[in-house]
Write an enzyme that holds these catalytic residues in place. Structure first.
Site, PDB file in Angstrom:
ATOM      1  N   GLY A 132       0.851  -1.194   0.000  1.00  0.00           N
ATOM      2  CA  GLY A 132       0.000   0.000   0.000  1.00  0.00           C
ATOM      3  C   GLY A 132       0.881   1.237   0.000  1.00  0.00           C
ATOM      4  O   GLY A 132       1.034   1.941  -0.995  1.00  0.00           O
ATOM      5  N   ARG A 133       1.522   1.466   1.169  1.00  0.00           N
ATOM      6  CA  ARG A 133       2.348   2.662   1.364  1.00  0.00           C
ATOM      7  C   ARG A 133       3.387   2.850   0.269  1.00  0.00           C
ATOM      8  O   ARG A 133       3.577   3.967  -0.221  1.00  0.00           O
ATOM      9  CB  ARG A 133       3.059   2.532   2.721  1.00  0.00           C
ATOM     10  CG  ARG A 133       3.785   3.780   3.166  1.00  0.00           C
ATOM     11  CD  ARG A 133       4.697   3.486   4.371  1.00  0.00           C
ATOM     12  NE  ARG A 133       4.070   2.656   5.364  1.00  0.00           N
ATOM     13  CZ  ARG A 133       3.371   3.100   6.409  1.00  0.00           C
ATOM     14  NH1 ARG A 133       3.231   4.389   6.589  1.00  0.00           N
ATOM     15  NH2 ARG A 133       2.825   2.257   7.261  1.00  0.00           N
ATOM     16  N   CYS A 188      -8.287  21.529  18.337  1.00  0.00           N
ATOM     17  CA  CYS A 188      -8.282  21.806  19.751  1.00  0.00           C
ATOM     18  C   CYS A 188      -7.690  20.628  20.496  1.00  0.00           C
ATOM     19  O   CYS A 188      -8.415  19.827  21.093  1.00  0.00           O
ATOM     20  CB  CYS A 188      -9.714  22.051  20.195  1.00  0.00           C
ATOM     21  SG  CYS A 188      -9.803  23.442  21.262  1.00  0.00           S
TER      22      CYS A 188
END
Ligand code: LLP
Length: 445
Positions: free
Chosen positions: A292-293, A361
């Site tokens: 994949g990567r 946040c």
């Protein structure tokens, strides 16, 4: 920042990818923006296919779609002749809607639902990678009801520890994935499957982890698999036609990452299997892998616009961008490291060390700690490289941030392959219960 693929600094001093000026792209499509260097993805696909072809062995290269799954990507992978690995109904539907041939898809996952299994069988996918006993019997039940025979590959956890982050290491004995060898579960699974009328055994699978730089782990896995294959043959007479060694080939994110060439990984795997199985006198299996990567990772770049800055004298200068853990959760999740540059000031010398903060946040929403850049100004475009794998696919709506668009660039042409999310995409599924409608009416009034 290391320049992958077609990336370069053009005459305007801007970062250019696929013949497109990234500053123009930022203006045209807005930021944050994922950019994919299409030629680079294709060259990675071809590197895998060519290396296997040269080995003369029977093989299958499936792209692990979890790394980046969109319809355009499925189409590209199809054009390059690869197979596809999916792990969910969503990934399967993406592939089918893109027109990806079902007979070139295999289905992974440690908890496939009955609905997903039905969907896979109905579509006519090539095989299921069976992860556990529950799934084995579920597959038999659904296949027999549908009067279909389903091809299966057993996922084995070989007890090999990959040298990578714990969260992306999967081959060790203590793992949620697969049938383990040591306890005898794997052997028992094969024996049970032999009694199941609607399953056809193809072979075995092992995936030891991700972002792996050495070939030793694959060799160790091959050794474990041949021992298992021999035991199975001795006790049941079954001969595995397929050995799938998964994915996991590492890529360069930052200086110090030392991946092998794709051809070197493939050579190590094909030689490892050929030798190990050959020495044992076992028929040469088909070799399958599912990277994949290493196919999509290098090809991705994310563009952000720089906004506010907070300078704490003697401590640190925080430079905030208009994205963060919503489009790239990897630094927060795996302490992943990235390189970056100012896309609009590509020829300027670095002047200061800053840290790149996301907009969410959350104190942990940091993209890069301590990076040297020309003094960043509000409005500058920050390009973070090597964001192709597991960035868009793990993107989320924390703080109700809308997911960015994805653009494929090639030969000076830029095409949107995923549109930027709208407020409707984020809020449109919300429902206010009837008992709260009074409030809604009063707000409207
Ligand atoms: N095959 C199986 C069974 C897998 O579990 C994986 C990845 C692959 C193939 C593809 O591995 P690759 O070639 O991409 O390394 N979210 C993490 C990575 C999780 C990997 C999950 N499985 C990250 O961002 O690093």
């Amino acid at each position: 920042m290391y320049l992958h693929g077609t990336s370069n600094i053009n005459a305007r001093g801007h970062l250019e990818i696929g013949g497109c000026d990234t500053v123009d792209l930022a203006e045209r499509f807005g930021t944050p923006l994922y950019i994919v260097d299409e030629a680079l993805v294709r060259s990675k696909c071809r590197a895998f296919m060519d290396s296997f072809r040269e080995s003369g062995l029977t093989y299958q290269v499936a792209y692990a779609s979890k790394a980046f799954c969109t319809m355009a990507m499925c189409r590209l992978v199809e054009e390059e002749g690869l197979y596809l690995d999916v792990v969910s109904d969503g990934e399967l539907q993406t592939a089918l809607r893109a027109g990806f041939p079902a007979e070139r898809i295999h289905f992974h996952g440690n908890n496939k639902t009955p609905e997903e299994i039905e969907m896979g069988i109905d579509a006519g996918i090539s095989s299921f990678v069976v992860d556990n006993f529950n799934e084995l019997h579920l597959l038999q039940a659904i296949a027999s009801e549908k009067k279909k025979v389903v091809k299966i590959v057993f996922r084995i956890s070989p007890g090999v520890e990959a040298h990578t982050h714990d969260y992306i290491s999967t081959g060790q004995e203590d793992s949620k994935f697969g049938f383990d060898l040591a306890s005898g579960a794997a052997l028992r699974a094969v024996k049970e499957a032999l009694d199941l009328t609607h399953l056809k055994i193809l072979g075995i699978h092992s995936h030891i982890g991700s972002q792996i730089f050495e070939t030793g782990g694959f060799k160790m896995a091959a050794d474990k698999l041949i021992d298992f294959a021999l035991k199975v043959r001795e006790e049941t007479g079954v001969i595995f036609k397929v050995v799938n060694l998964g994915g996991g080939f590492g890529i360069r994110y930052v200086e110090g990452d030392t991946p092998l060439k794709i051809s070197e990984y493939v050579q190590a795997i094909t030689q490892g299997i050929a030798e190990t199985f050959g020495v044992a006198g076992y028929p040469q299996p088909e070799i399958w892998i599912e990277p994949g990567r290493s196919i999509i990772g290098d090809a991705g770049t994310t563009l952000y616009t720089i906004g506010s800055t907070k300078d704490i004298p003697g401590i640190r200068k925080y430079v905030s961008v208009n994205g963060g853990m919503t489009d790239n959760i990897r630094p927060a999740l795996y302490q992943a490291k990235y390189e970056a540059m100012l896309a609009n000031r590509g020829n300027e010398a670095n002047e200061e060390t800053v840290s790149i903060a996301g907009r969410c946040c959350e104190s942990g929403d940091m993209l890069i700690w301590d990076i040297d850049l020309p003094k960043p100004q509000a409005g500058d475009i920050l390009a973070v490289s090597t964001t192709g794998a597991y960035n868009y696919s793990m993107a989320n709506n924390y703080n109700r941030v809308r997911r960015p668009a994805v653009v494929f660039v090639k030969d000076g042409v830029a095409d949107v392959v995923v549109r930027r999310e709208s407020y409707d995409d984020v809020i449109g599924n919300d429902v206010i219960p009837a008992r709260m409608r009074k409030l809604e009416a009063s707000i409207r009034a």
